[in-house]
Design a protein around this motif. Structure first.
Motif, PDB file in Angstrom:
ATOM      1  N   GLN A  17      -8.073   9.255   5.427  1.00 61.91           N
ATOM      2  CA  GLN A  17      -9.310   9.215   4.649  1.00 61.91           C
ATOM      3  C   GLN A  17     -10.554   8.990   5.501  1.00 61.91           C
ATOM      4  O   GLN A  17     -11.675   9.231   5.044  1.00 61.91           O
ATOM      5  N   ARG A  84      -4.345   3.405  -1.611  1.00 63.69           N
ATOM      6  CA  ARG A  84      -5.498   2.760  -2.223  1.00 63.69           C
ATOM      7  C   ARG A  84      -5.027   1.662  -3.170  1.00 63.69           C
ATOM      8  O   ARG A  84      -3.987   1.782  -3.819  1.00 63.69           O
ATOM      9  N   THR A  85      -5.794   0.597  -3.236  1.00 64.63           N
ATOM     10  CA  THR A  85      -5.502  -0.458  -4.189  1.00 64.63           C
ATOM     11  C   THR A  85      -5.864   0.007  -5.597  1.00 64.63           C
ATOM     12  O   THR A  85      -6.475   1.067  -5.776  1.00 64.63           O
ATOM     13  N   GLY A  88      -9.341   1.036  -6.004  1.00 58.89           N
ATOM     14  CA  GLY A  88      -9.810   2.210  -5.282  1.00 58.89           C
ATOM     15  C   GLY A  88     -10.102   1.983  -3.810  1.00 58.89           C
ATOM     16  O   GLY A  88     -10.404   2.932  -3.090  1.00 58.89           O
ATOM     17  N   ALA A  89     -10.009   0.739  -3.334  1.00 59.72           N
ATOM     18  CA  ALA A  89     -10.284   0.457  -1.925  1.00 59.72           C
ATOM     19  C   ALA A  89      -9.094   0.866  -1.058  1.00 59.72           C
ATOM     20  O   ALA A  89      -7.939   0.815  -1.496  1.00 59.72           O
ATOM     21  N   LEU A  90      -9.398   1.262   0.176  1.00 61.07           N
ATOM     22  CA  LEU A  90      -8.325   1.591   1.106  1.00 61.07           C
ATOM     23  C   LEU A  90      -7.612   0.319   1.536  1.00 61.07           C
ATOM     24  O   LEU A  90      -8.249  -0.672   1.900  1.00 61.07           O
ATOM     25  N   SER A  91      -6.279   0.350   1.508  1.00 63.25           N
ATOM     26  CA  SER A  91      -5.487  -0.797   1.951  1.00 63.25           C
ATOM     27  C   SER A  91      -5.154  -0.648   3.432  1.00 63.25           C
ATOM     28  O   SER A  91      -5.509   0.350   4.069  1.00 63.25           O
ATOM     29  N   TYR A 275      -0.987  -1.140  -5.817  1.00 61.46           N
ATOM     30  CA  TYR A 275      -1.317   0.066  -5.067  1.00 61.46           C
ATOM     31  C   TYR A 275      -1.183   1.296  -5.960  1.00 61.46           C
ATOM     32  O   TYR A 275      -0.226   1.429  -6.726  1.00 61.46           O
ATOM     33  N   GLN A 276      -2.154   2.196  -5.831  1.00 61.36           N
ATOM     34  CA  GLN A 276      -2.070   3.462  -6.543  1.00 61.36           C
ATOM     35  C   GLN A 276      -1.019   4.372  -5.888  1.00 61.36           C
ATOM     36  O   GLN A 276      -0.799   4.311  -4.677  1.00 61.36           O
ATOM     37  N   SER A 278       0.239   7.868  -4.335  1.00 59.40           N
ATOM     38  CA  SER A 278      -0.404   8.942  -3.579  1.00 59.40           C
ATOM     39  C   SER A 278       0.437  10.210  -3.721  1.00 59.40           C
ATOM     40  O   SER A 278       1.663  10.131  -3.882  1.00 59.40           O
TER      41      SER A 278
END
Length: 289
Positions: A17, A84-85, A88-91, A275-276, A278
């Motif tokens: 990303q 992404r959490t 929406g933030a990158l983990s 976590y979302q 992917s």
């Protein structure tokens, strides 16, 4: 003597990303084989140089015909991407961190492969990472392989191996992995199963169902569905799951294989973070010449 290197466009694994990776790249670490081999009819093969360790490939026995687009290394299409959490933030957890296959590697090594004993071959090697600077990694491994394409209506391939790795400043590692692929030739149905474990980390199991047939005159058509289940890869108590579908169409006249695949990844750990999932779509073609 065998020499093989790679010079190519950016791989999907190196994209994430925040980075597109290098458009074109080459470095000495992309030297795959600089290998001297001595074959004997009675005692087998002796190899020395940069090349495959004995356990390289043990996790990838596959009779489905879709190995180009889907296989045990489920992280390959999108390994660099971070989950992404829920917000929406990158983990800090990437697909490549959470999905491992524990297959063997390529190193500067000495290797021995036995002659074929009724379909069985035995291998052992010792290697170190000669392509990286300031590195004292040492790996020892052993492997056994079996292949028989004449079991009545069935063809069968299997492999099992273990590797021990030592490196200053890091914990010693023992990896065990294996796989088998069986095809029912009259129907074109196939089953692939793989599993692996690292003694200081996690374990996984993988299964794939495949079907191949000559549906068009251009060449064989292969489709598959697969599922990967892993645990304890990043932190103790975590879980990683992936499923995918894939299709590969051969065009025999031009030595081309066109492929299309979809894969979904999910990850969870024992922290309060959710976590979302992917997902990735992979499409392309390979031309051999």
């Amino acid at each position: 003597f065998a020499f093989e290197t790679a010079f190519g466009l950016c791989s999907s694994y190196s994209v994430n990303q925040t980075s597109k990776g290098d458009n074109v790249s080459w470095s000495r670490t992309t030297l795959r084989h600089v290998d001297f081999q001595f074959d004997t009819a009675r005692y087998g093969r002796f190899s020395a140089g940069q090349g495959s360790m004995a356990s390289d490939g043990i996790a990838f026995a596959d009779a489905s015909g879709t190995g180009l687009a889907a296989g045990t290394a489920v992280a390959d299409p999108a390994g660099g991407y971070a989950f992404r959490t829920a917000g929406g933030a990158l983990s800090s957890v990437s697909v490549g961190d959470a999905f491992k296959d524990y297959d063997g590697s390529r190193l500067g090594r000495v290797r021995y492969d036995s002659v074929n004993f009724n379909g069985f071959t035995f291998s052992a090697s010792y290697g170190t990472d000669i392509l990286k600077t300031n590195n004292d990694r040492e790996t020892y491994d052993v492997a056994v392989r079996y292949s028989n394409d004449e079991l009545g209506d069935f063809g069968f391939d299997a492999a099992l191996g273990a590797a021990w790795t030592e490196e200053t400043g890091k914990a010693d590692i023992r990896d065990v992995a294996g796989s088998f692929g069986v095809e029912h030739k009259p129907t074109g149905l196939s089953l692939t199963v793989a599993a692996g474990e690292r003694d200081i980390a996690g374990s996984y199991a993988y299964a794939k169902l495949g079907y191949s047939a000559n549906l068009v005159s251009a060449g064989s058509t292969s489709v598959s569905v697969d599922y990967y289940d892993g645990s304890d890869m990043v932190t103790s108590g975590d879980s990683a799951e992936s499923w995918g579908i894939a299709a590969v169409q051969k065009v025999d006249k031009y030595n081309v294989e066109a492929y299309l695949a979809y894969r979904d990844y999910s990850y969870a750990d024992t922290s309060a973070t959710n976590y979302q999932d992917s997902n990735v779509i992979l499409a392309g073609a390979r031309w051999k010449f």
